[in-house]
Design an enzyme around this catalytic site. Structure first.
Site, PDB file in Angstrom:
ATOM      1  N   ASP A  36      41.737  41.540  44.454  1.00  0.00           N
ATOM      2  CA  ASP A  36      43.163  41.483  44.773  1.00  0.00           C
ATOM      3  C   ASP A  36      44.087  41.421  43.554  1.00  0.00           C
ATOM      4  O   ASP A  36      43.717  40.918  42.491  1.00  0.00           O
ATOM      5  CB  ASP A  36      43.441  40.237  45.618  1.00  0.00           C
ATOM      6  N   ASP A  37      45.304  41.908  43.795  1.00  0.00           N
ATOM      7  CA  ASP A  37      46.507  41.674  42.980  1.00  0.00           C
ATOM      8  C   ASP A  37      46.705  42.613  41.799  1.00  0.00           C
ATOM      9  O   ASP A  37      47.739  42.555  41.149  1.00  0.00           O
ATOM     10  CB  ASP A  37      46.586  40.226  42.469  1.00  0.00           C
TER      11      ASP A  37
ATOM     12  N   HIS B 260      39.797  38.286  42.274  1.00  0.00           N
ATOM     13  CA  HIS B 260      41.066  38.766  41.737  1.00  0.00           C
ATOM     14  C   HIS B 260      40.868  39.434  40.377  1.00  0.00           C
ATOM     15  O   HIS B 260      40.037  38.991  39.578  1.00  0.00           O
ATOM     16  CB  HIS B 260      42.064  37.616  41.577  1.00  0.00           C
TER      17      HIS B 260
ATOM     18  N   HIS C 270      53.990  40.930  46.711  1.00  0.00           N
ATOM     19  CA  HIS C 270      53.057  39.826  46.945  1.00  0.00           C
ATOM     20  C   HIS C 270      53.772  38.558  47.401  1.00  0.00           C
ATOM     21  O   HIS C 270      53.559  37.467  46.875  1.00  0.00           O
ATOM     22  CB  HIS C 270      52.227  39.542  45.685  1.00  0.00           C
TER      23      HIS C 270
ATOM     24  N   HIS D 247      48.530  45.861  49.301  1.00  0.00           N
ATOM     25  CA  HIS D 247      48.737  44.412  49.198  1.00  0.00           C
ATOM     26  C   HIS D 247      50.226  44.090  49.013  1.00  0.00           C
ATOM     27  O   HIS D 247      50.563  43.080  48.410  1.00  0.00           O
ATOM     28  CB  HIS D 247      47.905  43.866  48.037  1.00  0.00           C
TER      29      HIS D 247
END
Length: 253
Positions: free
Chosen positions: A74-75, A221, A129, A125
């Site tokens: 993620d991210d 992540h 965020h 995503h």
């Protein structure tokens, strides 16, 4: 990823998102794989029926069956950590799902293309965020999801996200339906490695080992700060999972 209220990463990404609002509105050139949802998209985004709607339920299962696991990242993408994550995945012959923040994808299109070229899948995503987006208006959720999908698709060279993961799990019935009609299956997780908190490599590995019986989708992540512990943990976790008889797949669609 788990909710991290008030953390600096969200603030930095949100600030960046404000600066790209005008750009995002212009990045609406969708390929045959990246059509918008009919009748629910702002006029700036042309409609297309090229994609197929998927189920609105939040998926956790692996396409490799009961002994399959899904590695999700993620991210990112991040210029420091994403290449290192990609290298570890390559060394272990593992394909993963990268849940990308729209502004990050826009800033690093070379990395988005590298993820796709390596055979990994893309996941929306959102643009900024925002872990509180489930408390926001439908129009806000729509812009966050659809603009991010457009940004990621453009950065990839035309490959659209196959999944949608709400920041912090902030799904709503509306956001799930919107994503599903775009052909992006809502994506959850079963195992939060807690790597975002940087508890130490050993702690991350221990969490994965103890919680993988809870389900197949594991959360890591590749952005939001120093991810050296994540890289080190992946070097240990991936071979260990293989030794336990797990195979690596993608979330079912």
């Amino acid at each position: 990823m788990a909710r991290h209220g008030g953390r600096g990463w969200h603030g930095r990404v949100l600030a960046a998102a404000v600066g790209v609002t005008a750009v995002a509105a212009a990045t609406s050139v969708w390929t045959a794989q990246a059509g918008p949802i009919d009748g629910q998209r702002p006029a700036a985004h042309p409609t297309s029926a090229a994609h197929k709607a998927v189920a609105i339920s939040i998926v956790h299962a692996s396409d490799k069956g009961p002994r399959g696991v899904n590695i999700t990242i993620d991210d990112g993408p991040d210029p420091t950590w994403t290449p290192q994550v990609l290298q570890v995945l390559k060394e272990n012959g593992v394909k993963a799902t990268f849940c990308m923040v729209g502004t990050q994808a826009q800033a690093h299109p070379d990395l988005v293309k590298a993820v796709v070229a390596a055979g990994h899948r893309l996941c929306d995503h959102t643009v900024s965020h925002d872990t509180t987006m489930d408390k926001k208006a439908d129009s806000y959720q729509s812009k966050e999801i659809l603009d991010a999908a457009s940004m990621i698709t453009k950065a990839s060279g035309g490959v659209r996200p196959m999944y949608y993961r709400a920041p912090g799990g902030a799904f709503t019935p509306y956001s799930r339906q919107l994503a599903a009609k775009q052909g992006m299956r809502p994506l959850g997780w079963n195992v939060d490695s807690k790597d975002f908190e940087r508890p130490g490599t050993e702690a991350i590995v221990a969490t994965v080992r103890s919680e993988v019986p809870n389900g197949p989708t594991i959360l890591f992540h590749d952005a939001g700060g120093d991810r050296s512990q994540t890289v080190a943990a992946l070097r240990e976790c991936l071979p260990w999972l293989k030794q336990q008889g797990y195979s690596f797949g993608f979330p079912v669609r």
